[in-house]
Design a protein around this motif. Structure first.
Motif, short mmCIF file in Angstrom:
data_model
loop_
_atom_site.label_atom_id
_atom_site.label_comp_id
_atom_site.label_asym_id
_atom_site.label_seq_id
_atom_site.Cartn_x
_atom_site.Cartn_y
_atom_site.Cartn_z
N GLN A 80 0.83 -1.19 0.00
CA GLN A 80 0.00 0.00 0.00
C GLN A 80 0.88 1.25 0.00
O GLN A 80 1.99 1.23 0.51
CB GLN A 80 -0.94 0.01 1.21
CG GLN A 80 -0.26 -0.05 2.54
CD GLN A 80 -1.27 -0.10 3.68
OE1 GLN A 80 -2.46 -0.21 3.46
NE2 GLN A 80 -0.78 -0.01 4.89
N LEU A 81 0.35 2.32 -0.58
CA LEU A 81 1.07 3.57 -0.71
C LEU A 81 0.12 4.72 -0.39
O LEU A 81 -0.91 4.88 -1.04
CB LEU A 81 1.60 3.74 -2.15
CG LEU A 81 2.31 5.06 -2.47
CD1 LEU A 81 3.59 5.21 -1.65
CD2 LEU A 81 2.61 5.16 -3.97
N PRO A 82 0.44 5.55 0.64
CA PRO A 82 -0.41 6.71 0.93
C PRO A 82 -0.34 7.73 -0.21
O PRO A 82 0.73 7.96 -0.79
CB PRO A 82 0.18 7.27 2.22
CG PRO A 82 0.96 6.15 2.83
CD PRO A 82 1.49 5.35 1.66
N VAL A 83 -1.48 8.35 -0.50
CA VAL A 83 -1.57 9.32 -1.59
C VAL A 83 -2.29 10.56 -1.04
O VAL A 83 -3.26 10.44 -0.29
CB VAL A 83 -2.35 8.75 -2.80
CG1 VAL A 83 -2.41 9.77 -3.92
CG2 VAL A 83 -1.71 7.46 -3.28
N VAL A 84 -1.78 11.73 -1.43
CA VAL A 84 -2.45 12.98 -1.11
C VAL A 84 -2.68 13.74 -2.42
O VAL A 84 -1.78 13.83 -3.25
CB VAL A 84 -1.64 13.83 -0.11
CG1 VAL A 84 -0.22 14.08 -0.60
CG2 VAL A 84 -2.32 15.17 0.14
N MET A 85 -3.89 14.21 -2.61
CA MET A 85 -4.23 15.04 -3.78
C MET A 85 -4.68 16.39 -3.24
O MET A 85 -5.72 16.48 -2.58
CB MET A 85 -5.32 14.38 -4.62
CG MET A 85 -5.76 15.24 -5.81
SD MET A 85 -6.94 14.39 -6.90
CE MET A 85 -5.81 13.42 -7.88
N PHE A 86 -3.89 17.42 -3.50
CA PHE A 86 -4.18 18.73 -2.95
C PHE A 86 -5.41 19.35 -3.62
O PHE A 86 -5.86 18.90 -4.68
CB PHE A 86 -2.96 19.64 -3.07
CG PHE A 86 -1.80 19.15 -2.25
CD1 PHE A 86 -1.97 18.85 -0.91
CD2 PHE A 86 -0.54 18.99 -2.81
CE1 PHE A 86 -0.91 18.41 -0.14
CE2 PHE A 86 0.53 18.54 -2.06
CZ PHE A 86 0.34 18.25 -0.72
N ARG A 87 -5.93 20.38 -2.98
CA ARG A 87 -7.21 20.96 -3.37
C ARG A 87 -7.25 21.35 -4.84
O ARG A 87 -8.26 21.17 -5.52
CB ARG A 87 -7.51 22.15 -2.46
CG ARG A 87 -8.84 22.83 -2.77
CD ARG A 87 -9.16 23.93 -1.77
NE ARG A 87 -8.12 24.95 -1.77
CZ ARG A 87 -7.36 25.23 -0.72
NH1 ARG A 87 -7.50 24.54 0.39
NH2 ARG A 87 -6.44 26.18 -0.77
N ARG A 88 -6.16 21.92 -5.35
CA ARG A 88 -6.16 22.38 -6.75
C ARG A 88 -6.42 21.22 -7.70
O ARG A 88 -7.25 21.32 -8.61
CB ARG A 88 -4.81 23.03 -7.07
CG ARG A 88 -4.69 23.54 -8.51
CD ARG A 88 -3.27 24.04 -8.78
NE ARG A 88 -2.30 23.00 -8.57
CZ ARG A 88 -1.99 22.07 -9.48
NH1 ARG A 88 -2.60 22.06 -10.65
NH2 ARG A 88 -1.08 21.15 -9.22
#
Length: 470
Positions: A80-88
């Motif tokens: 598993q790999l954590p992912v963050v997608m910022f607001r833009r």
């Protein structure tokens, strides 16, 4: 195979000067601080993967933050790999992410220094088909829908329930949320909890036992709420069970499904008589609380967010004309990481505030219970009941004593009446008195021409003796 041979050259060597062997001193190990070590690892990782990567996997534990960022885990088997997608980037998505969706994510590898965690900063995302759990969910959903299990007539919830049965974990946050809402909006509503396993292989069987128990005791509750907090598709897999769906459909009592968050959907939601987005919303629906404050807050939040995005877009357009794309990308990443840290601190603050508020509510409830136990009105009521009982007992005893006295007086009067000389007179006898007033018992005690007086039963007579016999 022959053993290796060692060859030595034994030719004499002319020694002209002493030979001194140099021994190297062992090097001291480098001591890193945690910040320095993680910073170097981040530099190496981002240097080794400097370009844009494409990573495929299945979405799990998707959590949208209040800031507009998206946090989820990309899974592939046990990896598993954590992912963050910022607001833009998240604002440019044309669809809503959900657990179990197979996607291809394009972005850059980075290290989140606050946690020392490898993560992927997503720029774009597109679906790549459904995962195994999601495919099984859709297959079962289509089959039960074709069977008509979702379209059956729904049982109507009682308008004024006296007691609500809840099938959930006794230690989960869902139960605490329901209790808090009910305590605030309808304190007199009783809650009867059936402790159940809400995650793992035994989830469906445990929840079905709770449904059967409440249906076996319909006089105790008016409706049933099946509740669980949010989680990944794997965490909610127990509520996608066909047996559980049929148990909900066969229930004689109305069933409200409050499973996961608003974006989570399970088979139990489609079969239940009413689906609540969250356990707290289920408590609000059951207690018929008509509050629109949350909708107003969400509308204001959307307006503020749109205004902020507009100003940010204008600022970004100005910055693009002043700086290079790489510098701007680095700046966005730095801002995004700071915002990620702010989201994490906000979540920790909300958890701490909720825990402290819960402790204060528990303490106040304990003090109220102690105050009720020492309420003087209760003691006065007990003393009043005791005095009334003693008064009733006194009246009863006095009545008994008076009755016994009346019986004794009646008996004595009877005996006195039997011994009274007046009673003898009533049978025709008389008492004769001599002239001097003494009772005349013997005829020889008087003589002729003497006056006598006779007492009869009624009145008396006076006479003169004319003759004495015997």
């Amino acid at each position: 195979m022959e053993a290796p041979q060692l060859l030595f050259d034994l030719a004499p060597v002319a020694v002209t000067a002493p030979v001194v062997a140099r021994v190297e001193q062992p090097r001291e190990p480098v001591v890193y601080t945690v910040r320095r070590l993680i910073a170097e690892i981040r530099s190496h990782v981002e240097g080794a993967y400097a370009g844009i990567l494409s990573v495929e996997g299945e979405i799990s534990n998707c959590r949208p933050a209040a800031s507009g960022h998206l946090y989820f885990t990309l899974k592939d088997g046990d990896a598993q790999l954590p992912v963050v997608m910022f607001r833009r980037a998240a604002g440019l998505l044309g669809f809503r992410l959900r657990d179990g969706m197979a996607v291809e994510v394009r972005g850059r590898i980075s290290v989140y220094e606050s946690r020392g965690q490898l993560q992927l900063i997503a720029e774009t995302l597109r679906p790549r088909g459904e995962g195994a759990l999601q495919a099984a969910f859709e297959q079962l959903k289509r089959r039960l829908k074709a069977e008509g299990l979702f379209d059956r007539p729904k049982r109507e919830l009682p308008a004024f329930p006296q007691c609500v049965g809840i099938v959930t974990s006794p230690t989960g946050a869902a139960l605490r949320d329901i209790i808090n809402v009910v305590r605030r909006r309808h304190a007199r509503l009783n809650l009867l909890v059936y402790p159940a396993v809400v995650q793992g292989p035994g989830c469906a069987a445990s929840v079905m036992k709770g449904l059967r128990w409440f249906n076996a005791h319909p006089d105790r509750v008016d409706l049933i709420v099946v509740a669980r907090g949010g989680g990944s598709l794997e965490d909610l897999a127990g509520f996608n069970d066909e047996g559980l769906a049929r148990a909900i459909a066969a229930s004689k009592l109305p069933v409200v499904a409050a499973i996961g968050h608003e974006i989570d959907h399970t088979i139990a939601d489609f079969v239940a008589d009413l689906r609540a987005p969250t356990p707290s919303a289920a408590a609000e629906l059951v207690t018929a609380a008509q509050h629109r404050i949350e909708e107003r807050v969400l509308a204001l939040e959307r307006r503020v967010r749109r205004a902020g995005e507009f100003h940010l877009l204008r600022a970004r357009q100005r910055l693009q004309r002043l700086s290079a794309d790489q510098v701007l990308a680095r700046l966005r990443d730095a801002i995004g990481l700071r915002e990620q840290r702010v989201d994490e601190l906000r979540m920790r603050l909300e958890t701490a505030v909720e825990r402290r508020l819960r402790n204060r509510v528990t303490k106040v409830a304990g003090l109220e219970a102690r105050l009720r136990r020492h309420d003087p009105t209760l003691r006065v009521a007990v003393a009043t009941r005791r005095l009334e009982a003693l008064e009733a007992r006194l009246q009863r005893v006095a009545g008994e004593i008076a009755g016994r006295r009346r019986v004794r007086v009646s008996q004595a009067a009877g005996r006195l009446e039997a011994l009274s000389p007046l009673a003898v007179l009533g049978r025709g006898y008389a008492i004769v008195y001599a002239q001097d007033g003494s009772i005349l018992r013997d005829a020889s005690a008087t003589e002729a021409n003497k006056r006598i007086r006779a007492r009869l039963a009624k009145g008396g007579v006076r006479a003169t003796i004319t003759e004495i016999e015997g």
